[in-house]
Design a protein around this motif. Structure first.
Motif, mmCIF file in Angstrom:
data_model
loop_
_atom_site.group_PDB
_atom_site.id
_atom_site.type_symbol
_atom_site.label_atom_id
_atom_site.label_comp_id
_atom_site.label_asym_id
_atom_site.label_seq_id
_atom_site.Cartn_x
_atom_site.Cartn_y
_atom_site.Cartn_z
ATOM 1 N N ILE A 27 8.798 46.782 19.316
ATOM 2 C CA ILE A 27 7.448 46.389 19.726
ATOM 3 C C ILE A 27 7.255 46.591 21.224
ATOM 4 N N ILE A 28 8.214 46.137 22.009
ATOM 5 C CA ILE A 28 8.108 46.277 23.463
ATOM 6 C C ILE A 28 8.081 47.748 23.861
ATOM 7 N N LEU A 29 8.930 48.548 23.227
ATOM 8 C CA LEU A 29 8.987 49.968 23.551
ATOM 9 C C LEU A 29 7.701 50.688 23.171
ATOM 10 N N GLU A 30 7.114 50.335 22.028
ATOM 11 C CA GLU A 30 5.869 50.985 21.614
ATOM 12 C C GLU A 30 4.727 50.659 22.563
ATOM 13 N N PHE A 31 4.674 49.425 23.027
ATOM 14 C CA PHE A 31 3.674 49.091 24.045
ATOM 15 C C PHE A 31 3.908 49.920 25.304
ATOM 16 N N GLY A 32 5.167 50.123 25.653
ATOM 17 C CA GLY A 32 5.486 50.920 26.828
ATOM 18 C C GLY A 32 5.066 52.369 26.678
ATOM 19 N N LYS A 33 5.260 52.933 25.487
ATOM 20 C CA LYS A 33 4.850 54.312 25.254
ATOM 21 C C LYS A 33 3.339 54.474 25.377
ATOM 22 N N LYS A 34 2.600 53.396 25.071
ATOM 23 C CA LYS A 34 1.146 53.417 25.226
ATOM 24 C C LYS A 34 0.718 53.157 26.668
ATOM 25 N N GLY A 35 1.695 52.881 27.554
ATOM 26 C CA GLY A 35 1.374 52.567 28.942
ATOM 27 C C GLY A 35 0.827 51.175 29.136
ATOM 28 N N ASN A 36 1.009 50.318 28.136
ATOM 29 C CA ASN A 36 0.466 48.958 28.181
ATOM 30 C C ASN A 36 1.573 47.997 28.601
ATOM 31 N N LEU A 37 1.840 47.943 29.909
ATOM 32 C CA LEU A 37 2.913 47.102 30.415
ATOM 33 C C LEU A 37 2.578 45.622 30.273
ATOM 34 N N VAL A 38 1.297 45.272 30.400
ATOM 35 C CA VAL A 38 0.900 43.860 30.303
ATOM 36 C C VAL A 38 1.263 43.294 28.930
ATOM 37 N N SER A 39 0.893 44.010 27.861
ATOM 38 C CA SER A 39 1.217 43.546 26.510
ATOM 39 C C SER A 39 2.718 43.543 26.271
ATOM 40 N N ALA A 40 3.416 44.530 26.832
ATOM 41 C CA ALA A 40 4.871 44.570 26.674
ATOM 42 C C ALA A 40 5.518 43.347 27.314
ATOM 43 N N LEU A 41 5.008 42.941 28.467
ATOM 44 C CA LEU A 41 5.556 41.754 29.142
ATOM 45 C C LEU A 41 5.228 40.481 28.368
ATOM 46 N N ILE A 42 4.029 40.429 27.759
ATOM 47 C CA ILE A 42 3.680 39.256 26.935
ATOM 48 C C ILE A 42 4.620 39.166 25.735
ATOM 49 N N ALA A 43 4.876 40.306 25.111
ATOM 50 C CA ALA A 43 5.810 40.327 23.978
ATOM 51 C C ALA A 43 7.212 39.933 24.438
ATOM 52 N N PHE A 44 7.592 40.375 25.619
ATOM 53 C CA PHE A 44 8.912 40.030 26.158
ATOM 54 C C PHE A 44 9.041 38.528 26.376
ATOM 55 N N GLU A 45 8.001 37.908 26.946
ATOM 56 C CA GLU A 45 8.042 36.461 27.173
ATOM 57 C C GLU A 45 8.046 35.701 25.851
ATOM 58 N N ALA A 46 7.271 36.185 24.877
ATOM 59 C CA ALA A 46 7.236 35.519 23.567
ATOM 60 C C ALA A 46 8.576 35.644 22.847
ATOM 61 N N SER A 47 9.276 36.739 23.081
ATOM 62 C CA SER A 47 10.565 36.939 22.412
ATOM 63 C C SER A 47 11.619 35.968 22.909
ATOM 64 N N LYS A 48 11.469 35.479 24.143
ATOM 65 C CA LYS A 48 12.451 34.533 24.677
ATOM 66 C C LYS A 48 12.508 33.267 23.825
ATOM 67 N N GLN A 49 11.339 32.831 23.329
ATOM 68 C CA GLN A 49 11.299 31.627 22.493
ATOM 69 C C GLN A 49 11.928 31.889 21.128
ATOM 70 N N SER A 50 11.805 33.118 20.637
ATOM 71 C CA SER A 50 12.344 33.438 19.319
ATOM 72 C C SER A 50 13.849 33.615 19.350
ATOM 73 N N LEU A 51 14.347 34.221 20.440
ATOM 74 C CA LEU A 51 15.765 34.542 20.498
ATOM 75 C C LEU A 51 16.604 33.448 21.144
ATOM 76 N N GLY A 52 15.954 32.585 21.907
ATOM 77 C CA GLY A 52 16.698 31.501 22.538
ATOM 78 C C GLY A 52 17.411 31.959 23.788
ATOM 79 N N CYS A 53 18.593 32.499 23.670
ATOM 80 C CA CYS A 53 19.371 32.942 24.823
ATOM 81 C C CYS A 53 18.962 34.366 25.198
ATOM 82 N N PRO A 54 19.191 34.772 26.460
ATOM 83 C CA PRO A 54 18.838 36.138 26.877
ATOM 84 C C PRO A 54 19.559 37.185 26.044
#
Length: 841
Positions: A229-256
Motif C-alpha cells: 500500500i505504501i509503495l503504491e501510493f509512492g508510485k502515484k507520487g502521493n507522499l502524504v497518503s503514504a505517510l498517513i498509511a505509514f503512521e496507521a501501520s504503526k498501530q497495527s504492527l505494534g513494534c517498528p
C-alpha cells in the motif's frame, strides 16, 4: 417488525395443538379448514402498533411446550418459510424467541431449512440489498449464535460476490472495506469474494490510506500488504497518503517493522523528498531501534545525491556494527558518480576488491557497471575499459547496462570507432542492445562532429530490423570486408536478432544537436517526433532555442513552448539569455532574466555568469547598477563567482571620470591584480550606487585597499557627473569616511596609505579641494577639528560597520575619532562645470 399474531395469520401454516399427539398425516404444511379460513377472513384487523420483542413470553408462543419436538420442527419450518420469502425481520423474531430457550434453541437451528434460508438471502441480494444482508441479517445471526456460513449455498455466495463487486465498481471504498471486515468476522472466504488487489487499487485511486490499512489488517500477511500500500501510493507520487498509511501501520504492527520503514524511505525517494527520509530515520533512532542493513541501504540510496550525507550514514553503519553488503558499496559508488568524485569512487572500488580477495564480499555486475559509469561521465574511457577487463577476469558477464555505459564512455570522448567496436563485441557476447545503446552511438557521432553519419545511423534503424544491418551500415566507410570487424560465421548468426529499437525523445534531441545551425531541419525533427506520439521536453526546446540564432526568435519559441503546455525551466531561459548575449541584444537578455524572476524560476550559476559577461564595457550608470544588482542577487543565492572580470569592467567605467585629465590614468592599471578573493569592492560600489543612496554623498572606505578605495570614490563621482548632466544639482558636501577609532589608538599603515591615495586622486588627478580632519565623539561631547559632520552621514551606521557600540551616553566609555575627508559642494560644482566644458569643446 410486525406483531407475532399477524405474522402467523398471514402465513399458510397453522400451528399444531401442542397437547394433542401429532397426526401422521400432518407433518409439515397444512392447508386451513374452511371454518379456520372464515374465522381468519371475518376477524377485524388489529390496529397497527409497535411490535414487541418476539421472545418466549410472546402472546402466541407463551404456552408452547418446547420439549415437544414436533412443535419445534413446526416453528423451524415456519421460520424457514419466512426467510425464503425474504422476510428476515420476522424470521429473526421467531428465531430469537426459540433460541433463548437454551439447548432446544440449538436444536431449532439444526432443524432450519438451510436451502430455503439461502434462497431467501439470494433473493435479498438480487434486490441489491447487500448492506441489509451484511449489516442486519448476519448481525442477527451472530446474536442468535447461528453460523451464517451454513446458510449460504453456492448460489447465495455467488450473489454475494456479485454484489460486492458492484459496490467495488461504484467506488464505495469505506463500504466495501466495512463489508469485508464483517464477512471476515463470520469466517467468509473474502479472498474468493473480491480480489484483495482490486480493493487496494481502489483505496489507492481514491486516496484512502486509512481504509487500505484497515483492510490489510484482515489478512495474516498484514506487513506485506502494508508495504504494498505504501509503495503504491509512492508510485502515484502521493507522499502524504503514504505517510498517513505509514503512521496507521504503526498501530497495527505494534513494534517498528524494518520492512515498512524501508518501504517508506524508498517512497520518499520516489516522491523526491529525501529530507523526509532523514526525519523517519532519526525517529527510528530515537526509539532506540538499530536499523538493519536494508534500511541503511535504502536511506543511502534515497540520499545518494548528497555525497557527504551518504558517507555519514556509511560511517554510522560502521559505528553501530551493522553489516555492509555489496549493495551498500554499490550505492556509495552511485553517490560518487552523481557527485562526479572519481577519486573517492576509485578508493571505494579498491576497498571492495580487497574485501573480495578476503572472501568477505563478491563484486556483482552492478558494482562494475557503476564504476564504468563513473569513468564514462568523466570522459575517462581508458579506465572504463580496464574495469571491463577486471569484470571479465572475475567471471562476471556484462549486461546491457554495462555495455551501454562502455559505449557511453567512448561516445563522450568522441571516439566513434571504439564505440562501434564495443557495440560489435556486445553482439558477439550475446548482449541485446536497447535504445540507450543506439542513442550512445548517435551521441558519439555528434561529439565527433560526424553529423551525416549520425543521420545515416538513424535512417538504418528505420529501414532495418536486425542488428547486423545496422552494424553493416555503420562500418560501410571503415570496413571493406563483408563481415563487420571480421566476425566469424557463428557470430554472424547472432547478429540477425531483432533490434528492440524504438526512437525516444532523447534520440531526437541528439539528432537535433546534429543539425548544427540548421533551424528548419531541427524544427522538422521536432514535428516528426510529435507524429510518433513523442512529446518534446525541456531539452528539445532548449536545443531549438540554441539553434535559432536570434533573441527575438528565442522569445517566440519560449511563447510556443508555453502554448504547448510546457513551462520553461532554468536551462531553457539560460539558453535564451545566451543567444541574446551572443547576438549582443543585452537589453533583451536582462529582460528575460527579469521574466525568470517573475515566474519564480531560480537562475543557476551559468545564468548569472552569462549575464555578467554580457557587456564588454559599461557606458551608463544604469548599466552598472543593473549588473551590480545581478551580482548581489548571485551572492545571495549562495554562488561564489569569479568576480575579477566584473571588477575590471567597473574599474574601466570609473576611470572614465578622469579620461580627459592630462595625468597618466594608466598608472593604477598595474594594481588591478591587487583584488583579494573576498574583497568588499563590488559590495561597496553596489551600496553607493543604489537608487536609494543616490542622494547621499557619504562614502565609507573602511576595510578597502588603496586600489579598491580609488574605484569606489571614482564610482560615486561618476554617478554624480551623470546625474549632473541630467539636471541634478549638488546640494551637499561630499564626506569620505576613512576610519572610526577609539581615542589614542594607533593608526594602521594601510589606513594611512588609503588616505594618501585618495587625497592624491582627488587633488592631483581631478583638481578637487579636499579638507582633512576628524570628529571626536564621546562623553556627550562633540568636537570637530575641521567642520561638523554633514547631514548625510549617519553616525550610528558608521559605528555599527566599524564594530563599535552605537550608544555613547556612558561617562566611562572612551570617545571615538572619525577620520574623514570632505569635498565642499562648491568644489564639486566647479569640477563638474570644467568637465562639461571639456566635453563640449
Amino acid at each position: 417488525m410486525t406483531d407475532p399474531l399477524s405474522i402467523l395469520a398471514s402465513t399458510t401454516v397453522i400451528p399444531p395443538n401442542p397437547s394433542a399427539p401429532a397426526s401422521p398425516r400432518r407433518r409439515h404444511h397444512h392447508r386451513p379448514s374452511s371454518s379456520a379460513a372464515a374465522a381468519t377472513t371475518t376477524t377485524k384487523p388489529k390496529p397497527k402498533h409497535k411490535s414487541k420483542p418476539f421472545t418466549s413470553t410472546s402472546p402466541l408462543l407463551s404456552t408452547v411446550r418446547w420439549d415437544n419436538r414436533e412443535s419445534l420442527r413446526y416453528y423451524a419450518e415456519l421460520a424457514s418459510k419466512l426467510a425464503e420469502d425474504g422476510r428476515f425481520e420476522d424470521f429473526l423474531m421467531i428465531a430469537e424467541s426459540v433460541v433463548v430457550s437454551g439447548l432446544k434453541g440449538r436444536e431449532f437451528v439444526g432443524l432450519l431449512n438451510a436451502k430455503a434460508v439461502s434462497s431467501g438471502i439470494t433473493r435479498v441480494l438480487n434486490d441489491g440489498k447487500v448492506k441489509s444482508v451484511v449489516e442486519v441479517i448476519l448481525s442477527g445471526f451472530r446474536k442468535l449464535a447461528i453460523d451464517p456460513i451454513q446458510l449460504f449455498d453456492g448460489v447465495a455466495m455467488e450473489a454475494l460476490k456479485r454484489e460486492c463487486y458492484r459496490v467495488l465498481k461504484f467506488g464505495e471504498v469505506e463500504q466495501i472495506v466495512s463489508f469485508m471486515d464483517i464477512l471476515h468476522g463470520f469466517q467468509f472466504p473474502i479472498r474468493e469474494l473480491v480480489e484483495p488487489s482490486d480493493i487496494i487499487k481502489l483505496c489507492i485511486s481514491k486516496r484512502k490510506p486509512t481504509a487500505a490499512i484497515r483492510y490489510a489488517r484482515i489478512f495474516p500477511h498484514v506487513q506485506i500488504l502494508i508495504c504494498t500500500i505504501i509503495l503504491e501510493f509512492g508510485k502515484k507520487g502521493n507522499l502524504v497518503s503514504a505517510l498517513i498509511a505509514f503512521e496507521a501501520s504503526k498501530q497495527s504492527l505494534g513494534c517498528p517493522n524494518m520492512h515498512v520503514y524501508r518501504t517508506i524511505i524508498d517512497v520518499c525517494g520516489l516522491c523526491g523528498n529525501y529530507l523526509k527520509s532523514r526525519t523517519i530515520y532519526e525517529e527510528l533512532l530515537a526509539c532506540k531501534v538499530i536499523p538493519n542493513t536494508h534500511v541503511f541501504n535504502s536511506l543511502m540510496n534515497v540520499n545518494a545525491c548528497d555525497l557527504n550525507y551518504t558517507l555519514n550514514i556509511y560511517k554510522k553503519m560502521q559505528k553501530l556494527g551493522v553489516t555492509k553488503d555489496i549493495a551498500s558499496y554499490n550505492i556509495l559508488l552511485k553517490s560518487c558518480c552523481l557527485a562526479a568524485n572519481v577519486d573517492l569512487a576509485q578508493d571505494i572500488y579498491r576497498e571492495v576488491q580487497c574485501l573480495e580477495s578476503k572472501g568477505a564480499l563478491k563484486l556483482d555486475v552492478f558494482t562494475y557497471s557503476t564504476m564504468i559509469k563513473v569513468f564514462a561521465d568523466a570522459k575517462m574511457w581508458k579506465p572504463a575499459l580496464e574495469i571491463k577487463e577486471d569484470m571479465l577476469s572475475a567471471g562476471v558477464t556484462p549486461n546491457t547496462v554495462t555495455w551501454s555505459s562502455l559505449i557511453s564512455a567512448c561516445a563522450n570522448a568522441g571516439l566513434v570507432e571504439k564505440a562501434l567496436k564495443l557495440f560489435d563485441e556486445m553482439l558477439q557476447d550475446g548482449g541485446k542492445p536497447n535504445t540507450q545503446c543506439f542513442n550512445n552511438l548517435l551521441h558519439a557521432c555528434v561529439e565527433a562532429c560526424q553529423y551525416d553519419r549520425a543521420f545515416r545511423l538513424f535512417q538504418s534503424w528505420k529501414r532495418s530490423n536486425t542488428a547486423k544491418d545496422v552494424v553493416a551500415e555503420l562500418t560501410s566507410q571503415t570496413c571493406t570486408t563483408s563481415r563487420p570487424f571480421g566476425l566469424s560465421d557463428s557470430c554472424q548468426s547472432q547478429l540477425t536478432m531483432k533490434v528492440p529499437f524504438r526512437p525516444t525523445t532523447s534520440t531526437y534531441n541528439i539528432l537535433m544537436k546534429a543539425c548544427g545551425t540548421d533551424y528548419y531541419h531541427a524544427k522538422s525533427l521536432m514535428d516528426e517526433m510529435k507524429t510518433l506520439g513523442l512529446s518534446p521536453n525541456h531539452i528539445s526546446w532548449s536545443i531549438l532555442i540554441d539553434i535559432c540564432g536570434s533573441g527575438c526568435f528565442a522569445v517566440q519559441i519560449l511563447r510556443s513552448m508555453r502554448e504547448a503546455g510546457i513551462q520553461p525551466d532554468v536551462v531553457t531561459y539560460t539558453t535564451a539569455v545566451k543567444v541574446c548575449v551572443e547576438r549582443k541584444d543585452v537589453k533583451l537578455a536582462f529582460s528575460l532574466f527579469a521574466e525568470m524572476k517573475k515566474y519564480q524560476i531560480r537562475p543557476n550559476l551559468v545564468t548569472y555568469n552569462t549575464l555578467l559577461r554580457a557587456r564588454r564595457r559599461y557606458g551608463s550608470l544604469q548599466e552598472v547598477q543593473q549588473c551590480l544588482a545581478v551580482y548581489q542577487d548571485m551572492r545571495k543565492a549562495g554562488y561564489k563567482p569569479n568576480d575579477h572580470y566584473l571588477k575590471q569592467l567597473i574599474e574601466e567605467w570609473c576611470e572614465g571620470v578622469i579620461q580627459d585629465s592630462s595625468h597618466d590614468t594608466g598608472r593604477f592599471t598595474s594594481h588591478r591584480t591587487d583584488f583579494g578573493p573576498h574583497s568588499l569592492l563590488l559590495e561597496k560600489v553596489a551600496e553607493h550606487l543604489q537608487e536609494s543612496n543616490a542622494e547621499s554623498l557619504s562614502i565609507d572606505l573602511q576595510g578597502l585597499t588603496k586600489v579598491e578605495a580609488r574605484i569606489v570614490v571614482l564610482a560615486v563621482l561618476r554617478m554624480i557627473k551623470e546625474k549632473y548632466t541630467t539636471g541634478d544639482s549638488i546640494k551637499d558636501d561630499m564626506l569620505i569616511i576613512l576610519s572610526v577609532q577609539e581615542l589614542g589608538a594607533p593608526v594602521a599603515n594601510d589606513e594611512i596609505g588609503v588616505k594618501e591615495a585618495v587625497i592624491k586622486l582627488l587633488q592631483c588627478d581631478l583638481g578637487l579641494q579636499v579638507l582633512s580632519g576628524g570628529s571626536r565623539i564621546g562623553n556627550n561631547k562633540k568636537s570637530d577639528t575641521e567642520n561638523p559632520i554633514g547631514p548625510n552621514l549617519k553616525l550610528e551606521e558608521v559605528l555599527k560597520r566599524s564594530g563599535l557600540p552605537p550608544q555613547l551616553e556612558s561617562p566611562t566609555r572612551r570617545p571615538v575619532v572619525l577620520q574623514r575627508l570632505k569635498i565642499t559642494k562648491d568644489s564639486l560644482h566647479h569640477w563638474l562645470q570644467r568637465k562639461m566644458a571639456a566635453t563640449i569643446n
